[in-house]
Design an enzyme around this catalytic site. Structure first.
Site, PDB file in Angstrom:
ATOM      1  N   PHE A  11       7.080   1.356  -7.958  1.00 28.76           N
ATOM      2  CA  PHE A  11       8.345   0.193  -6.695  1.00 28.76           C
ATOM      3  C   PHE A  11       7.325  -1.255  -6.544  1.00 28.76           C
ATOM      4  N   ASP A  32      -2.433   2.833 -14.425  1.00 29.90           N
ATOM      5  CA  ASP A  32      -0.880   4.016 -14.847  1.00 29.90           C
ATOM      6  C   ASP A  32      -0.633   5.190 -15.238  1.00 29.90           C
ATOM      7  N   THR A  35       3.831   7.842 -14.890  1.00 32.58           N
ATOM      8  CA  THR A  35       5.415   9.370 -14.276  1.00 32.58           C
ATOM      9  C   THR A  35       6.398   9.103 -14.706  1.00 32.58           C
ATOM     10  N   ASP A  58      -5.071   8.263 -15.627  1.00 35.93           N
ATOM     11  CA  ASP A  58      -4.550   8.834 -14.669  1.00 35.93           C
ATOM     12  C   ASP A  58      -5.718   8.482 -14.233  1.00 35.93           C
ATOM     13  N   PHE A  80      -2.241   1.778  -5.364  1.00 32.61           N
ATOM     14  CA  PHE A  80      -1.112   2.607  -4.695  1.00 32.61           C
ATOM     15  C   PHE A  80      -0.377   3.759  -5.786  1.00 32.61           C
ATOM     16  N   THR A 133       0.963   5.017   4.290  1.00 30.00           N
ATOM     17  CA  THR A 133       1.380   5.145   4.952  1.00 30.00           C
ATOM     18  C   THR A 133       1.561   5.989   5.981  1.00 30.00           C
ATOM     19  N   ASP A 134       3.345   5.104   7.028  1.00 26.64           N
ATOM     20  CA  ASP A 134       3.049   5.633   8.390  1.00 26.64           C
ATOM     21  C   ASP A 134       3.110   7.051   8.240  1.00 26.64           C
ATOM     22  N   GLU A 135       4.251   7.395   7.191  1.00 24.70           N
ATOM     23  CA  GLU A 135       4.317   9.028   7.189  1.00 24.70           C
ATOM     24  C   GLU A 135       3.056  10.355   7.817  1.00 24.70           C
ATOM     25  N   TYR A 159       3.783  15.761   0.765  1.00 20.33           N
ATOM     26  CA  TYR A 159       4.243  14.209   0.823  1.00 20.33           C
ATOM     27  C   TYR A 159       2.810  14.092   1.464  1.00 20.33           C
ATOM     28  N   LYS A 163      -1.063  12.212   1.782  1.00 15.70           N
ATOM     29  CA  LYS A 163      -1.493  10.480   2.171  1.00 15.70           C
ATOM     30  C   LYS A 163      -1.986  10.665   2.988  1.00 15.70           C
ATOM     31  N   ASN A 188       8.465   2.182   5.662  1.00 12.03           N
ATOM     32  CA  ASN A 188       9.977   2.514   4.348  1.00 12.03           C
ATOM     33  C   ASN A 188      10.149   0.969   4.106  1.00 12.03           C
ATOM     34  N   ARG A 290      16.869  17.579   4.942  1.00 14.04           N
ATOM     35  CA  ARG A 290      15.921  17.926   4.322  1.00 14.04           C
ATOM     36  C   ARG A 290      14.974  18.947   4.920  1.00 14.04           C
ATOM     37  N   GLY A 292      12.295  20.401   7.431  1.00 12.17           N
ATOM     38  CA  GLY A 292      11.307  19.528   8.698  1.00 12.17           C
ATOM     39  C   GLY A 292      11.259  17.557   8.121  1.00 12.17           C
TER      40      GLY A 292
HETATM   41  P1  NAD Z   1       6.507   4.842  -6.583  1.00 10.50           P
HETATM   42  O1  NAD Z   1       6.455   6.907  -6.672  1.00 10.50           O
HETATM   43  O2  NAD Z   1       7.688   4.081  -7.266  1.00 10.50           O
HETATM   44  O3  NAD Z   1       5.051   4.496  -7.442  1.00 10.50           O
HETATM   45  C1  NAD Z   1       4.385   5.408  -7.629  1.00 10.50           C
HETATM   46  C2  NAD Z   1       3.085   4.417  -9.176  1.00 10.50           C
HETATM   47  O4  NAD Z   1       1.869   5.403  -9.161  1.00 10.50           O
HETATM   48  C3  NAD Z   1       4.169   5.093 -10.202  1.00 10.50           C
HETATM   49  O5  NAD Z   1       4.012   4.047 -11.166  1.00 10.50           O
HETATM   50  C4  NAD Z   1       3.186   6.429 -11.526  1.00 10.50           C
HETATM   51  O6  NAD Z   1       2.829   6.054 -12.676  1.00 10.50           O
HETATM   52  C5  NAD Z   1       2.438   6.071 -10.423  1.00 10.50           C
HETATM   53  N1  NAD Z   1       0.875   7.535 -10.793  1.00 10.50           N
HETATM   54  C6  NAD Z   1       1.195   8.397 -10.515  1.00 10.50           C
HETATM   55  N2  NAD Z   1       0.837   9.108 -10.559  1.00 10.50           N
HETATM   56  C7  NAD Z   1      -0.583   8.801 -10.994  1.00 10.50           C
HETATM   57  C8  NAD Z   1      -1.598   8.897 -11.117  1.00 10.50           C
HETATM   58  N3  NAD Z   1      -2.220  10.457 -11.632  1.00 10.50           N
HETATM   59  N4  NAD Z   1      -2.853   8.354 -11.812  1.00 10.50           N
HETATM   60  C9  NAD Z   1      -2.123   7.070 -12.089  1.00 10.50           C
HETATM   61  N5  NAD Z   1      -0.797   6.810 -12.136  1.00 10.50           N
HETATM   62  C10 NAD Z   1       0.157   7.743 -11.428  1.00 10.50           C
HETATM   63  O7  NAD Z   1       5.351   4.713  -5.225  1.00 10.50           O
HETATM   64  P2  NAD Z   1       5.921   3.520  -4.226  1.00 10.50           P
HETATM   65  O8  NAD Z   1       7.615   4.024  -3.475  1.00 10.50           O
HETATM   66  O9  NAD Z   1       5.810   2.088  -5.150  1.00 10.50           O
HETATM   67  O10 NAD Z   1       4.998   3.882  -3.762  1.00 10.50           O
HETATM   68  C11 NAD Z   1       3.599   3.253  -4.556  1.00 10.50           C
HETATM   69  C12 NAD Z   1       2.385   3.513  -3.220  1.00 10.50           C
HETATM   70  O11 NAD Z   1       2.837   3.120  -1.661  1.00 10.50           O
HETATM   71  C13 NAD Z   1       1.752   4.897  -2.425  1.00 10.50           C
HETATM   72  O12 NAD Z   1       0.308   5.573  -2.485  1.00 10.50           O
HETATM   73  C14 NAD Z   1       2.920   5.827  -1.173  1.00 10.50           C
HETATM   74  O13 NAD Z   1       1.991   6.542  -0.392  1.00 10.50           O
HETATM   75  C15 NAD Z   1       2.897   4.174  -0.590  1.00 10.50           C
HETATM   76  N6  NAD Z   1       4.085   3.870   0.882  1.00 10.50           N
HETATM   77  C16 NAD Z   1       5.371   3.776  -0.200  1.00 10.50           C
HETATM   78  C17 NAD Z   1       6.323   3.311   1.191  1.00 10.50           C
HETATM   79  C18 NAD Z   1       7.814   3.521   0.544  1.00 10.50           C
HETATM   80  O14 NAD Z   1       8.370   2.741   1.342  1.00 10.50           O
HETATM   81  N7  NAD Z   1       8.317   3.052  -0.799  1.00 10.50           N
HETATM   82  C19 NAD Z   1       5.416   3.249   2.053  1.00 10.50           C
HETATM   83  C20 NAD Z   1       4.765   3.198   2.414  1.00 10.50           C
HETATM   84  C21 NAD Z   1       3.341   3.589   1.679  1.00 10.50           C
HETATM   85  O1  DAU Z   2       7.603   5.490   5.437  1.00  8.31           O
HETATM   86  C1  DAU Z   2       7.206   5.377   4.672  1.00  8.31           C
HETATM   87  C2  DAU Z   2       8.100   6.103   3.206  1.00  8.31           C
HETATM   88  O2  DAU Z   2       8.676   5.923   3.427  1.00  8.31           O
HETATM   89  C3  DAU Z   2       6.957   6.466   2.245  1.00  8.31           C
HETATM   90  O3  DAU Z   2       5.332   6.435   2.426  1.00  8.31           O
HETATM   91  C4  DAU Z   2       7.325   7.517   0.915  1.00  8.31           C
HETATM   92  O4  DAU Z   2       7.090   7.297   0.043  1.00  8.31           O
HETATM   93  C5  DAU Z   2       8.868   6.890   0.440  1.00  8.31           C
HETATM   94  O5  DAU Z   2       9.247   7.824   0.162  1.00  8.31           O
HETATM   95  C6  DAU Z   2      10.229   6.411   2.315  1.00  8.31           C
HETATM   96  O6  DAU Z   2       9.948   7.794   2.334  1.00  8.31           O
HETATM   97  P1  DAU Z   2      11.726   8.425   3.263  1.00  8.31           P
HETATM   98  O7  DAU Z   2      11.581   9.968   3.306  1.00  8.31           O
HETATM   99  O8  DAU Z   2      11.037   8.013   4.826  1.00  8.31           O
HETATM  100  O9  DAU Z   2      12.288   8.160   2.592  1.00  8.31           O
HETATM  101  P2  DAU Z   2      13.867   8.281   0.768  1.00  8.31           P
HETATM  102  O10 DAU Z   2      14.376   6.926   0.703  1.00  8.31           O
HETATM  103  O11 DAU Z   2      13.756   9.344   0.848  1.00  8.31           O
HETATM  104  O12 DAU Z   2      14.639   8.942   3.063  1.00  8.31           O
HETATM  105  C7  DAU Z   2      15.023   7.413   3.619  1.00  8.31           C
HETATM  106  C8  DAU Z   2      16.090   8.501   5.182  1.00  8.31           C
HETATM  107  O13 DAU Z   2      17.369   8.383   4.256  1.00  8.31           O
HETATM  108  C9  DAU Z   2      15.788   9.766   5.101  1.00  8.31           C
HETATM  109  O14 DAU Z   2      15.333   9.998   6.507  1.00  8.31           O
HETATM  110  C10 DAU Z   2      15.623  10.775   4.656  1.00  8.31           C
HETATM  111  C11 DAU Z   2      17.688  10.323   4.270  1.00  8.31           C
HETATM  112  N1  DAU Z   2      17.784  10.598   3.530  1.00  8.31           N
HETATM  113  C12 DAU Z   2      17.113  10.270   2.019  1.00  8.31           C
HETATM  114  C13 DAU Z   2      18.021  10.065   0.845  1.00  8.31           C
HETATM  115  C14 DAU Z   2      17.068  10.451  -0.384  1.00  8.31           C
HETATM  116  C15 DAU Z   2      19.230  11.291   3.027  1.00  8.31           C
HETATM  117  O15 DAU Z   2      19.743  10.953   4.296  1.00  8.31           O
HETATM  118  N2  DAU Z   2      19.662  10.905   1.497  1.00  8.31           N
HETATM  119  C16 DAU Z   2      19.288  11.178   0.634  1.00  8.31           C
HETATM  120  O16 DAU Z   2      19.687  11.307  -0.280  1.00  8.31           O
END
Ligand code: NAD
Ligand code: DAU
Length: 354
Positions: A11, A32, A35, A58, A80, A133-135, A159, A163, A188, A290, A292
Site C-alpha cells: 500500500f 518486494d 506476499t 525477500d 517499507f 509506526t506509532d504503535e 506486530y 516493529k 494510520n 481485537r 489486546g
Molecule cells: P502492506 O502490508 O500493504 O505492504 C507490505 C509490503 O511488503 C508488501 O508488498 C509485501 O509483499 C512486502 N513484503 C513483506 N514481507 C517482505 C519481505 N520479507 N521481503 C520483501 N518484501 C516483503 O504494508 P503498508 O501498510 O504499505 O506498510 C508499509 C510499511 O509502513 C510497514 O513497514 C508498516 O509497518 C509501516 N506503516 C504502516 C502504516 C499504515 O497505516 N499502513 C502506518 C505507519 C507505518
Molecule cells: O498506527 C499505524 C498502524 O495503523 C500501522 O502500523 C499498521 O500497519 C496499520 O495496519 C494500522 O494498524 P491498526 O490496527 O490501527 O489498523 P486497522 O485498519 O487494522 O484498524 C484500525 C482500527 O479499526 C483499530 O482500532 C481496529 C479497528 N477495526 C479494524 C478492523 C480490521 C475494527 O473495528 N474492525 C475491523 O474489522
C-alpha cells in the site's frame, strides 16, 4: 542516482514509488517478496518506464540484497517491507518476527557492508531510512498528550513488538557502526491501493457488497489518520534533510474514533453511490474486540514540522472523499485483490469472532 525501496508493491510503498518518480524523476529499484499484500498491479502505470525496476525477493535473502546493492549502487534504501496487519500478527506472529525483525537486521547488515565500501562523496551521502509506526509507543488514555519522539516504547501486539524491535536494531546500527540511518514513526494511513483487510477499505468493500461492517467492541478506539500521499511527502523530506540517527513522528492531527470513521465512510457512500435499501450505516455490526486492542494512538508531529517544514496537505475530510471516490472508480482492482487468499482470511478471522 538511484534508490532502493523495499516492500514497494504494498500500500504505502506503491504510493511512495509513484509519488517519488513523479516528484523527483529519480530511478527506483523495488525489492518486494510479493506476499498476499504485495501487488505489482499497483505499479502497472510504470510498465516500460526505465526509471523503475522490479525485483521479486525477500529482504531476508542476504546474497540477493548484497547483489542488488552492488549492481544498482543506490544512494539510499527506504525500508517499507513488513508484515503490517495487527490482526494477522495475533493469529500468527512468526512471519512478523521473520520479516520485521530478522529481515530488517539482514538489510542493515548488507547496507553497512555496502556503505563501508563506498568512496566519498557517495559514502557521506548514503542514507538508510526505516519506515515505522506509532504503535511502538503503545496505547494512550483519552486525556494523555500525543506521542512525541521521546515517548517510551511499550508495544502491545506481536506486530508492534516486531516493529519496535526493528526500530531498536536500526538505532543500534547507527550508534555502534555509524550507519547513517533515519527512522519515521507514522500514524494510520489511508488512501488508494490499501488492502481491504484494514478498516477503511474493508468498510467500503463490505458496504458495497451489502455485508456487515464489523466494528470491534464499542467503536470508541481512537486512531490518528493521515492520507497516504502526506506520509510519502514526509518521508521524502526526512530523506532529504533529516538529521542522522534521529526519529521523526509523522501524523495528521486527525484523531477520530472508529465509529466516527465508519459513519463518515457510510455518509460519503450514501452521497456518491446511494443504495435503494437505505443508508449504508444500517450494516454496522459491533463484533468481538481485537485481543489486546490499543485504545488510542495520537502523534505529536511538531518535530518534523519545526525541523523540516513538513505539514500534511490533506485534511481527513478531503482525504477520505478522495479515498472513497478512488475505491468506487477501481472496482476492478478491488475485485482482483479480494479473491483467493483474501477470502480465506476473512472467513477465518470474522467467522472465528462471530
Ligand atoms: P502492506 O502490508 O500493504 O505492504 C507490505 C509490503 O511488503 C508488501 O508488498 C509485501 O509483499 C512486502 N513484503 C513483506 N514481507 C517482505 C519481505 N520479507 N521481503 C520483501 N518484501 C516483503 O504494508 P503498508 O501498510 O504499505 O506498510 C508499509 C510499511 O509502513 C510497514 O513497514 C508498516 O509497518 C509501516 N506503516 C504502516 C502504516 C499504515 O497505516 N499502513 C502506518 C505507519 C507505518
Ligand atoms: O498506527 C499505524 C498502524 O495503523 C500501522 O502500523 C499498521 O500497519 C496499520 O495496519 C494500522 O494498524 P491498526 O490496527 O490501527 O489498523 P486497522 O485498519 O487494522 O484498524 C484500525 C482500527 O479499526 C483499530 O482500532 C481496529 C479497528 N477495526 C479494524 C478492523 C480490521 C475494527 O473495528 N474492525 C475491523 O474489522
Amino acid at each position: 542516482m538511484t534508490i532502493i525501496v523495499t516492500g514497494g508493491a504494498g500500500f504505502i510503498g506503491a504510493n511512495f514509488i509513484l509519488d517519488w518518480i513523479e516528484a523527483t524523476g529519480e530511478p527506483v529499484v523495488n525489492l518486494d517478496k510479493l506476499t498476499y499484500a504485495g501487488n505489482p498491479d499497483n505499479l502497472a502505470s510504470l510498465a516500460g518506464d526505465d526509471r523503475y525496476t522490479f525485483v521479486q525477493g525477500d529482504i531476508g535473502d542476504s546474497a540477493l540484497v548484497s547483489n542488488l546493492l552492488e549492481r544498482h549502487r543506490p544512494r539510499a534504501i527506504v525500508n517499507f517491507a513488513a508484515e503490517s496487519h495487527v490482526d494477522r500478527s495475533i493469529h500468527g506472529p512468526d512471519d512478523f518476527i521473520q520479516t520485521n525483525v530478522v529481515g530488517t537486521c539482514n538489510l542493515l547488515a548488507a547496507a553497512r557492508a555496502y556503505w563501508e565500501s563506498l568512496p566519498e562523496p557517495e559514502h557521506s551521502a548514503f542514507r538508510f531510512l526505516h519506515v515505522s509506526t506509532d504503535e511502538v509507543y503503545g496505547s494512550l488514555e483519552m486525556g494523555d498528550d500525543p506521542f512525541t519522539e521521546t515517548h517510551p516504547f511499550a508495544p502491545n501486539s506481536p506486530y508492534s513488538a516486531s516493529k519496535a524491535a526493528s526500530d531498536h536494531f536500526v538505532r543500534a546500527w547507527h550508534h555502534t557502526y555509524g550507519l547513517p540511518v533515519l527512522t519515521t514513526n507514522c500514524s494510520n494511513n489511508y488512501g488508494p491501493y490499501q488492502f481491504p483487510e484494514k478498516l477503511i477499505p474493508l468498510i467500503i468493500h463490505n458496504a458495497l457488497a451489502g455485508k456487515p461492517l464489523p466494528i470491534y467492541a464499542d467503536g470508541q478506539n481512537v486512531r490518528d489518520w493521515l492520507y497516504v500521499s502526506d506520509h510519502c511527502s514526509a518521508i521524502r523530506r526526512v530523506l532529504e534533510d533529516g538529521r542522522l540517527g534521529e526519529t521523526y513522528n509523522i501524523g495528521g492531527w486527525n484523531e477520530l474514533n472508529n465509529l466516527e470513521v465508519v459513519n463518515t465512510v457510510c455518509q460519503l457512500l450514501d452521497e456518491l453511490q446511494p443504495d435503494s435499501a437505505g443508508s449504508y450505516s444500517r450494516l454496522i455490526a459491533f463484533v468481538e474486540d481485537r485481543a489486546g486492542h490499543d485504545r488510542r494512538y495520537a502523534i505529536d508531529a511538531r518535530k518534523i514540522e519545526r525541523e523540516l517544514g513538513w505539514k500534511p496537505a490533506e485534511s481527513f475530510e478531503t482525504g477520505i472523499r478522495k479515498t472513497v471516490r478512488w475505491y468506487l472508480d477501481h472496482a476492478d482492482w478491488v475485485g482482483r485483490v479480494t479473491s483467493g487468499e483474501y477470502r480465506q482470511w476473512i472467513d477465518r478471522h470474522y467467522r472465528a469472532e462471530a
